[in-house]
Design an enzyme around this catalytic site. Structure first.
Site, PDB file in Angstrom:
ATOM      1  N   HIS A   1      -2.753   7.416   7.057  1.00 11.52           N
ATOM      2  CA  HIS A   1      -1.777   8.346   6.461  1.00 11.52           C
ATOM      3  C   HIS A   1      -2.455   9.644   6.023  1.00 11.52           C
ATOM      4  CE1 HIS A   1       2.152   6.485   6.276  1.00 11.52           C
ATOM      5  NE2 HIS A   1       1.679   5.358   5.781  1.00 11.52           N
TER       6      HIS A   1
ATOM      7  N   GLY B   1       0.833  -1.196   0.000  1.00 10.27           N
ATOM      8  CA  GLY B   1       0.000   0.000   0.000  1.00 10.27           C
ATOM      9  C   GLY B   1       0.867   1.245   0.000  1.00 10.27           C
TER      10      GLY B   1
ATOM     11  N   GLN C   1       2.830   9.982   1.324  1.00  8.92           N
ATOM     12  CA  GLN C   1       4.146   9.317   1.309  1.00  8.92           C
ATOM     13  C   GLN C   1       4.977   9.687   0.081  1.00  8.92           C
ATOM     14  OE1 GLN C   1       2.323   5.250   2.188  1.00  8.92           O
ATOM     15  NE2 GLN C   1       4.252   5.140   3.280  1.00  8.92           N
TER      16      GLN C   1
ATOM     17  N   HIS D   1      -4.444   1.262   7.408  1.00  9.44           N
ATOM     18  CA  HIS D   1      -3.118   1.876   7.542  1.00  9.44           C
ATOM     19  C   HIS D   1      -2.979   3.091   6.607  1.00  9.44           C
ATOM     20  CE1 HIS D   1       1.438   1.572   7.927  1.00  9.44           C
ATOM     21  NE2 HIS D   1       1.305   2.278   6.823  1.00  9.44           N
ATOM     22  N   GLU D   2      -3.408   2.922   5.357  1.00  8.90           N
ATOM     23  CA  GLU D   2      -3.227   4.008   4.377  1.00  8.90           C
ATOM     24  C   GLU D   2      -4.193   5.173   4.647  1.00  8.90           C
ATOM     25  OE1 GLU D   2      -0.604   3.699   2.808  1.00  8.90           O
ATOM     26  OE2 GLU D   2      -0.326   1.544   2.979  1.00  8.90           O
TER      27      GLU D   2
ATOM     28  N   CYS E   1       5.747  -0.058   7.349  1.00  9.20           N
ATOM     29  CA  CYS E   1       5.403   1.122   6.554  1.00  9.20           C
ATOM     30  C   CYS E   1       6.596   1.507   5.691  1.00  9.20           C
ATOM     31  CB  CYS E   1       5.044   2.279   7.496  1.00  9.20           C
ATOM     32  SG  CYS E   1       4.629   3.806   6.640  1.00  9.20           S
ATOM     33  N   LEU E   2       6.341   1.821   4.426  1.00  7.46           N
ATOM     34  CA  LEU E   2       7.436   2.209   3.529  1.00  7.46           C
ATOM     35  C   LEU E   2       8.119   3.499   3.991  1.00  7.46           C
ATOM     36  CD1 LEU E   2       5.882   1.418   0.014  1.00  7.46           C
ATOM     37  CD2 LEU E   2       7.613   0.104   1.258  1.00  7.46           C
TER      38      LEU E   2
HETATM   39 ZN   LIG Z   1       2.589   3.528   5.761  1.00  4.65          ZN
END
Ligand SMILES: [Zn+2]
Length: 174
Positions: free
Chosen positions: A139, A46, A51, A135-136, A93-94
Site C-alpha cells: 500500500h 491490517g 487507506q 500487503h500493507e 483488503c479493506l
Molecule cells: Zn489493503
C-alpha cells in the site's frame, strides 16, 4: 480516539507512493491509535496510512488472533530486508471490500521499522503476520493485491471493481 473513513478502490490516494515519516511525533502516535481503532472496527488485520488518506509510510496490524503475538502493532517506515518461503492465502483488503483472491507470496519476512515510541526494531514475521506486512507495505508503494491477479481473474472481478470505483467517486466510503 476516532474512527477514520477508509478510502476505497478508485481513490487516487491508494495509488500514490508514500513518503517517510520524519519523526514519531505525538500526532503520529495519535494517528496510529486511530488507525488501530479503525482497523478493529472494520474487522481488518491490517491498515496502511494511504487507506485513511495519508501518503506516509506507516501501518498498523494485528494477526494475533490467528498467529500469536501480543496484539496490535504499529510499523513506521517499514522496510522488508529479506523474504523467504512460499504460502498461498486468501487475501482481501479493506479498500476493496467484498473481494478476495488466493495469492502466493513469501511465507516469512524480516522487517526493519520504528515502533510507536520511535525505537528502531528488526523482527521476523511469519504466516498471517508476514502476509499482512507484505500487503500493507505494498500500500505504501501504491500497490494493491488485485494488481497480482491474472488478467482472466482480474476481468472476472472488474465489474465489481468498477462499481466500487463509482461509489468512491460519489463520495461513499465505508
Ligand atoms: Zn489493503
Amino acid at each position: 480516539m476516532a474512527l477514520l473513513p477508509i478510502r476505497l478502490y478508485g481513490d487516487p490516494v491508494l495509488r500514490r507512493k508514500s513518503v517517510e515519516v520524519p519523526e514519531v511525533s505525538e500526532e503520529i502516535q495519535l494517528l496510529a491509535r486511530d488507525m488501530l481503532e479503525t482497523m478493529y472496527d472494520a474487522d481488518g488485520v491490517g491498515l496502511a496510512a494511504p487507506q485513511v488518506g495519508r501518503s506516509i509510510r506507516m501501518l498498523v496490524a494485528d494477526a494475533s488472533h490467528k498467529d500469536g503475538g501480543a496484539g496490535g502493532r504499529v510499523f513506521i517506515n517499514p522496510v522488508i530486508l529479506e523474504a523467504w518461503g512460499e504460502l498461498s492465502y486468501d487475501e482481501g483488503c479493506l479498500s476493496v471490500p467484498g473481494l478476495s483472491a488466493e495469492l502466493v507470496r513469501p511465507e516469512a519476512v524480516r522487517v526493519r521499522f520504528q515502533d510507536e515510541t520511535g525505537a528502531t526494531r528488526e523482527e521476523e514475521f511469519h504466516r498471517l503476520w508476514g502476509r499482512v506486512l507484505q500487503h500493507e507495505i505494498d500500500h505504501l508503494e501504491g500497490k494493491l493485491f488485485v494488481d497480482y491477479l491474472s488478467p482472466i481473474k482480474r476481468a472476472l472481478i472488474m465489474k465489481k471493481l468498477k462499481q466500487l470505483q463509482k461509489e468512491a467517486k460519489s463520495g461513499i466510503a465505508l
